[in-house]
Design a protein around this motif. Structure first.
Motif, PDB file in Angstrom:
ATOM      1  N   TYR A 216      20.386  36.784 -15.254  1.00 18.44           N
ATOM      2  CA  TYR A 216      19.495  37.454 -16.231  1.00 18.44           C
ATOM      3  C   TYR A 216      19.336  37.220 -17.399  1.00 18.44           C
ATOM      4  N   PHE A 217      21.009  37.129 -17.642  1.00 20.68           N
ATOM      5  CA  PHE A 217      21.276  37.222 -19.495  1.00 20.68           C
ATOM      6  C   PHE A 217      21.916  35.435 -19.513  1.00 20.68           C
ATOM      7  N   ILE A 224      17.552  40.501 -24.883  1.00 18.30           N
ATOM      8  CA  ILE A 224      18.854  41.050 -24.844  1.00 18.30           C
ATOM      9  C   ILE A 224      19.603  39.788 -24.862  1.00 18.30           C
ATOM     10  N   GLU A 225      20.134  39.180 -25.760  1.00 19.64           N
ATOM     11  CA  GLU A 225      21.315  37.812 -25.192  1.00 19.64           C
ATOM     12  C   GLU A 225      22.531  38.729 -25.499  1.00 19.64           C
ATOM     13  N   VAL A 226      23.550  38.561 -24.268  1.00 22.95           N
ATOM     14  CA  VAL A 226      24.636  39.035 -24.126  1.00 22.95           C
ATOM     15  C   VAL A 226      25.458  37.518 -24.318  1.00 22.95           C
ATOM     16  N   ALA A 227      26.530  37.211 -24.788  1.00 25.19           N
ATOM     17  CA  ALA A 227      27.533  36.107 -24.637  1.00 25.19           C
ATOM     18  C   ALA A 227      28.121  35.982 -25.848  1.00 25.19           C
ATOM     19  N   PRO A 228      29.114  35.286 -25.580  1.00 26.71           N
ATOM     20  CA  PRO A 228      30.375  35.581 -26.640  1.00 26.71           C
ATOM     21  C   PRO A 228      29.783  35.230 -28.340  1.00 26.71           C
ATOM     22  N   ARG A 229      29.073  34.448 -28.185  1.00 24.39           N
ATOM     23  CA  ARG A 229      28.816  33.882 -29.859  1.00 24.39           C
ATOM     24  C   ARG A 229      28.215  34.747 -30.881  1.00 24.39           C
TER      25      ARG A 229
END
Length: 252
Positions: A216-217, A224-229
């Motif tokens: 999904y992400f 919403i962008e869920v990412a380490p960055r």
């Protein structure tokens, strides 16, 4: 470009009753299904005898603890993210969601590490009989080890709901529940895993839901962008989550 424009309802629609119904009904169905996992486990485990059902039932307070933490974090993030999106603060919303995702995953690992060694003592204090203690310890151990998965899955549910994609949350949670129901008899009876099979069914169903949210992400289905960055600990942003999430967790 995100797929959100085609997948999400228009949050600026003037038809508030229709919008509330569109958002609220799928969320209610999905979250209700998420709460039914232990009931499904209890149904199948009850066929193994009184000690087996006692082993599952005695672990209910642990479920309450996990639910309180997951719901508190989820409600806090959902409130903060929804307000940020409404204010046009997309990057801030990404940071808040990604940062809490990391912190909650770490919290789940710490919670599991603390609880697992203490389980025999805790379960005895909670009223587990000597006959049910071995089975309840096995069930609770696997359940605690799944804490990071369960907490992250709950957080993802609330993030999807906060951006208006309650239908994705609903279908993911219904699918997770259905998988739990399918796996229960297979693991409990066919593979003769007993009470442990019920715990593994819950763990695997939570993992499947989490994998769905990973796609999904990754595919950008939501806003919403869920990412380490995007991970960045900011006191003010975390306070927005904590100020709403802690009262919600305490009420649970």
């Amino acid at each position: 470009m995100s797929l959100a424009s085609a997948a999400l309802p228009d949050m600026e629609s003037p038809h508030l009753k229709r919008l509330l119904f569109t958002l609220a009904l799928p969320a209610m169905i999905g979250l209700s299904a998420n709460a039914m996992h232990q009931l499904a486990n209890a149904y199948f485990v009850s066929q193994l005898g009184s000690n087996a059902i006692a082993a599952v039932s005695i672990c209910f307070p642990l479920l309450i603890i996990f639910s309180a933490i997951g719901e508190g974090a989820g409600i806090g993030v959902a409130s903060a993210v929804a307000r940020m999106l409404g204010a046009g603060q997309q990057q801030q919303a990404n940071r808040s969601a990604s940062t809490v995702m990391l912190l909650l995953g770490v919290a789940g690992c710490v919670l599991a590490a603390v609880l697992v060694p203490l389980l025999p003592t805790l379960l005895s204090m909670m009223g587990s009989s000597a006959d049910a203690l071995p089975a309840s310890t096995v069930y609770a151990t696997i359940f605690c080890l799944s804490a990071p998965l369960i907490l992250l899955q709950m957080l993802c549910d609330f993030i999807a709901i906060s951006e208006g994609n309650s239908r994705f949350s609903m279908w993911t949670l219904l699918g997770s529940f259905a998988l739990n129901v399918i796996l229960d008899p297979i693991l409990i009876f066919h593979y003769e895993m007993g009470v442990a099979g019920a715990a593994w069914a819950t763990l695997l169903s939570a993992l499947a839901a989490l994998i769905a949210y990973a796609f999904y992400f990754y595919l950008g289905i939501g806003k919403i962008e869920v990412a380490p960055r995007h991970i960045k600990i900011e006191r003010q942003a975390l306070w927005q989550v904590v100020s709403i999430g802690v009262p919600a967790a305490m009420s649970t």
